[in-house]
Design a protein around this motif. Structure first.
Motif, mmCIF file in Angstrom:
data_model
loop_
_atom_site.group_PDB
_atom_site.id
_atom_site.type_symbol
_atom_site.label_atom_id
_atom_site.label_comp_id
_atom_site.label_asym_id
_atom_site.label_seq_id
_atom_site.Cartn_x
_atom_site.Cartn_y
_atom_site.Cartn_z
ATOM 1 N N MET A 1 -18.225 -6.087 7.569
ATOM 2 C CA MET A 1 -19.352 -6.740 8.217
ATOM 3 C C MET A 1 -18.955 -8.099 8.767
ATOM 4 O O MET A 1 -19.317 -8.463 9.891
ATOM 5 N N PHE B 1 -25.732 -6.425 14.723
ATOM 6 C CA PHE B 1 -24.876 -5.260 14.525
ATOM 7 C C PHE B 1 -24.938 -4.249 15.656
ATOM 8 O O PHE B 1 -24.028 -3.437 15.809
ATOM 9 N N HIS C 1 -17.014 -7.856 12.000
ATOM 10 C CA HIS C 1 -17.882 -7.545 13.149
ATOM 11 C C HIS C 1 -18.667 -8.775 13.580
ATOM 12 O O HIS C 1 -18.791 -9.057 14.781
ATOM 13 N N LEU C 2 -19.206 -9.506 12.617
ATOM 14 C CA LEU C 2 -20.084 -10.630 12.929
ATOM 15 C C LEU C 2 -19.339 -11.858 13.432
ATOM 16 O O LEU C 2 -19.960 -12.787 13.950
ATOM 17 N N ASP D 1 -29.707 -4.100 11.411
ATOM 18 C CA ASP D 1 -29.682 -5.377 10.697
ATOM 19 C C ASP D 1 -30.603 -5.351 9.485
ATOM 20 O O ASP D 1 -30.246 -5.862 8.414
ATOM 21 N N TRP E 1 -24.066 1.858 11.905
ATOM 22 C CA TRP E 1 -24.133 0.819 10.877
ATOM 23 C C TRP E 1 -25.114 1.199 9.757
ATOM 24 O O TRP E 1 -24.923 0.826 8.597
ATOM 25 N N TRP F 1 -25.478 -14.857 9.909
ATOM 26 C CA TRP F 1 -26.302 -13.704 10.287
ATOM 27 C C TRP F 1 -27.538 -13.596 9.392
ATOM 28 O O TRP F 1 -28.643 -13.322 9.886
#
Length: 216
Positions: free
Chosen positions: A141, A151, A144-145, A160, A94, A186
């Motif tokens: 992103m 992350f 994924h979140l 992060d 990431w 996040w």
């Protein structure tokens, strides 16, 4: 004690200041205004030939450049740097993504639209590409979140911090985060971390920030 050469309004510099605050690591801050050419002086170029900030002085005549390399250096041995092999690799994954997909687009848009006077007119030809690729990175992103709070390693890590640096500035340079609810959640989780400091914070503003390294 570390000496950190950084620019207050630089997202890359902020990443390092944020990590040091979260870890409660003392350092001497040296402001370098790249807009005034202060990173291009002969003296600074002897420290970092690329003429960029942030730059961390880690010992006598030992300097470390590149924000994500600095993040990893200061975080090793703390919960911000995963020890598990796959967790570590995912954090690095990431951090690489941040440098090739997020920073060159949202970071560039922030620099020219928010920091450089008249930058919008100077970079009209680039803005459309930055927006398209920047939104693409934000969507990766967001996806994924949707199923992960962070992350890597199921906790706050340097990954992060690396991604937070410019993502939290996206709304200052024409990006609309209203359609990215997972990213917004996040951002709030990162900001709730013990020891968190905002971008405009300076070391003298806080006497004793909480320490992740100490388990606070």
């Amino acid at each position: 004690m570390y000496k950190l050469y950084s620019m207050q309004r630089s997202g890359n510099s902020y990443k390092v200041r944020l990590a040091l605050a979260l870890l409660n690591v003392p350092y001497e801050a040296v402001e370098v205004d790249i807009l005034r050419g202060e990173s291009r002086t002969p003296d600074f170029l002897t420290k970092n030939p690329s003429g960029q900030v942030p730059l961390l002085e880690v010992g006598d005549d030992r300097f470390l450049a590149e924000s994500n390399a600095i993040l990893w250096y200061v975080a090793v041995g703390t919960p911000l740097a995963p020890e598990n092999r796959i967790d570590r690799a995912e954090a690095l994954q990431w951090m690489f993504f941040e440098q090739h997909a997020l920073e060159p687009n949202i970071g560039a848009a922030y620099f020219w639209l928010s920091l450089v006077k008249g930058g919008r007119d100077l970079q009209t030809h680039s803005l459309e590409d930055w927006m398209e690729r920047g939104y693409g990175a934000l969507q990766v992103m967001e996806n994924h979140l949707k199923t992960n709070a962070y992350f890597a390693a199921r906790q706050l890590t340097v990954a992060d911090i690396a991604l937070y640096g410019y993502t939290h500035l996206a709304d200052r340079c024409d990006f609309d985060l209203s359609t990215f609810p997972a990213i917004r959640d996040w951002l709030r989780r990162v900001e709730a971390a013990p020891g968190f400091v905002p971008m405009d914070w300076r070391p003298a503003d806080v006497d004793d920030p909480a320490s992740i390294a100490a388990g606070a």
